[in-house]
Enzyme design. Structure first.
Site, PDB file in Angstrom:
ATOM      1  CB  ALA A  27      29.742  13.034 129.507  1.00 53.80           C
ATOM      2  CG  ASN A  28      29.972  11.178 135.348  1.00 59.00           C
ATOM      3  OD1 ASN A  28      29.502  10.291 134.646  1.00 59.00           O
ATOM      4  ND2 ASN A  28      30.425  10.972 136.543  1.00 59.00           N
ATOM      5  NE  ARG A  29      23.411  17.281 135.240  1.00 58.81           N
ATOM      6  CZ  ARG A  29      22.712  17.635 134.156  1.00 58.81           C
ATOM      7  NH1 ARG A  29      23.168  18.548 133.329  1.00 58.81           N
ATOM      8  NH2 ARG A  29      21.543  17.077 133.913  1.00 58.81           N
ATOM      9  CB  SER A  30      32.482  17.254 135.619  1.00 57.12           C
ATOM     10  OG  SER A  30      33.672  17.870 136.048  1.00 57.12           O
TER      11      SER A  30
END
Ligand code: C5P
Length: 218
Positions: A27-30
């Protein structure tokens, strides 16, 4: 009621999770904080908001049509289903790649061997919508999280994606913006480059919602 009454606005938010196997993902950091604030500000101005969100840390806003997804492919599907819209705001941090063939069962740890992941490219949801041959939302807004040369990279991104506005921010760790409550953004449109002072994500959202209302009502 409000300047956006009768307008349908699509907002994407949060990260996407791309499974490796049933228990692991990339995942991306968000946190989903900025996208959630934007949806809330648009609702406050009277818009009907479809909020398509990946697994975010923050709770979704009240008063939206909520669509919860995991992966980029599901997000694209949800966006296509939600159209047509007067405006589309792409605040999600979509994973650029997914694991080409996610395992249906948990990958076992084996002594002396390491798993190898093969990736496949995810669809670029913003670019697809911005370049729709027909039925394109009147206003398409993308985000650009950069760590250097913010304006140059974001200006190039606006061209490449074909969106009307890019909201760019510097997410270098030293800024504390990622996961924090404040943001410092630059708005890039065909009118040029507007640098906004550092303010809360809620204030960025309200200012952006006001600009969206102006763009949709002229
Ligand atoms: O290319 P990059 O990921 O930096 O672009 C960021 C912008 O594009 C954001 O608005 C993001 O929501 C959108 N995007 C998308 N689908 C992707 C990748 C990015 O909608 N697969």
């Amino acid at each position: 009621d409000g300047p956006l009454a009768g307008k349908h606005i699509l907002v994407t938010s949060g990260p996407t999770h791309e499974p490796i196997d049933p228990v692991r993902y990339i995942a991306n950091r968000s946190s989903g904080a900025q996208g959630t604030s934007i949806a809330r500000a648009l609702v406050a101005l009277g818009a009907h908001v479809t909020f398509v969100t990946g697994p975010a840390d923050v709770a979704p806003p009240d008063g939206v049509t909520l669509v919860q997804v995991e992966t980029a492919q599901q997000m694209l599907q949800a966006v296509e289903t939600a159209l047509p819209a007067d405006a589309a705001i792409f605040a999600a941090a979509v994973a650029d790649w997914r694991v080409a063939s996610a395992s249906g069962s948990k990958i076992k740890k084996r002594k002396g061997t390491l798993p190898t992941l093969e990736f496949a490219e995810n669809p670029d949801i913003l670019a697809r919508v911005a370049q729709m041959p027909s039925g394109r939302p009147r206003l398409v807004v993308g985000f650009a999280a950069e760590t250097d040369d913010v304006v140059a990279h974001a200006t190039a991104k606006r061209q490449r994606k074909g969106c009307d506005w890019i909201v760019a921010n510097d997410v270098s760790p030293a800024t504390g913006i990622m996961g924090g409550s404040e943001n410092a953004v630059v708005l890039i449109s065909d009118a040029g480059v507007e640098e906004w002072p550092r303010m809360s994500k809620a204030d960025v959202a309200m200012r952006l919602a006001d600009k969206i209302a102006t763009a949709l009502t002229v």
